[in-house]
Write an enzyme that holds these catalytic residues in place. Structure first.
Site, PDB file in Angstrom:
ATOM      1  CB  CYS A 132       1.298  -7.969  -8.435  1.00 28.57           C
ATOM      2  SG  CYS A 132       2.680  -8.529  -9.465  1.00 28.57           S
TER       3      CYS A 132
ATOM      4  CG  HIS B  20       3.375  -3.821  -7.432  1.00 28.65           C
ATOM      5  ND1 HIS B  20       3.091  -4.581  -6.315  1.00 28.65           N
ATOM      6  CD2 HIS B  20       4.011  -4.641  -8.299  1.00 28.65           C
ATOM      7  CE1 HIS B  20       3.542  -5.813  -6.498  1.00 28.65           C
ATOM      8  NE2 HIS B  20       4.104  -5.881  -7.697  1.00 28.65           N
TER       9      HIS B  20
ATOM     10  CD  GLU C  36       2.046  -2.012  -3.891  1.00 27.34           C
ATOM     11  OE1 GLU C  36       2.729  -3.054  -3.959  1.00 27.34           O
ATOM     12  OE2 GLU C  36       0.979  -1.865  -4.522  1.00 27.34           O
TER      13      GLU C  36
END
Length: 201
Positions: A79, A181, A183
């Site tokens: 990001c 992202h 994750e």
């Protein structure tokens, strides 16, 4: 071991959980020796470009990242972390980034919803190790208002459509950036992190 650069900007906990789930050792640090001794580096980030660069410079982390990039160490930017790799940004006025990848950061066109937030598809433009087992048009999770432009086409791995083609996954030699992202992107994100670690090991 992966050194996660600690400069006060990031969704660190979810990233650490993802790495632990994949049995990848990581440490959150701003210690220069730990970063140099690591096998790879992750530069996370949520926040404003200028503030992030100011903090990196204050802690001398900009020099360490540039040094380690030049040494060939794999570095992943997530990001804002990806955006910091570029030469300049116009977020909050013109400022300089790490200069690890050619290009600049500009605000997403106001003709579409800003921020670009939520699930969107990846259009795979170029197959690399980082895209192993990642199908075209798969969904990943975005939260951003700025994007990379004027980039080298050879660095572009995948885009996402949001008013225009947003560079979503880039790679310049040992430097990899994900505008989304991983994750927070479920199994696809976990596969991408796994692919990055396999490139390291």
């Amino acid at each position: 071991m992966i050194a996660i650069v600690d400069y006060g900007a990031g969704n660190i906990k979810s990233l650490q959980i993802a790495l632990t789930t994949l049995s990848i050792e990581s440490t959150l640090t701003r210690d220069e020796t730990v970063i140099r001794d690591s096998n790879a580096i992750i530069l996370p980030g949520v926040g404003a470009f200028q503030d992030a660069m100011h903090q990196l410079r204050s802690d001398n982390l900009d020099k360490i990242l540039q040094e380690q990039a030049a040494a060939g160490k794999p570095i992943l930017g997530i990001c804002l972390g990806m955006q910091l790799f570029y030469e300049t940004s116009n977020e909050g006025g013109l400022s300089t980034g790490l200069g690890l990848i050619k290009g600049k950061i500009e605000r997403i066109n106001a003709n579409v919803k800003v921020p670009h937030m939520g699930w969107n598809t990846l259009q795979i433009r170029r197959n690399k190790h980082i895209t192993t087992n990642i199908p075209d048009q798969t969904y990943v999770y975005f939260v951003h208002s700025y994007y990379a432009t004027d980039i080298d086409n050879d660095d572009l791995i995948a885009t996402s459509q949001h008013g225009e083609n947003i560079p979503a996954l880039v790679q310049h030699n040992n430097i990899i950036g994900m505008q989304f992202h991983p994750e927070k992107s479920g199994d696809v994100g976990m596969q991408l992190i796994k692919n990055f670690w396999e490139m390291v090991s």
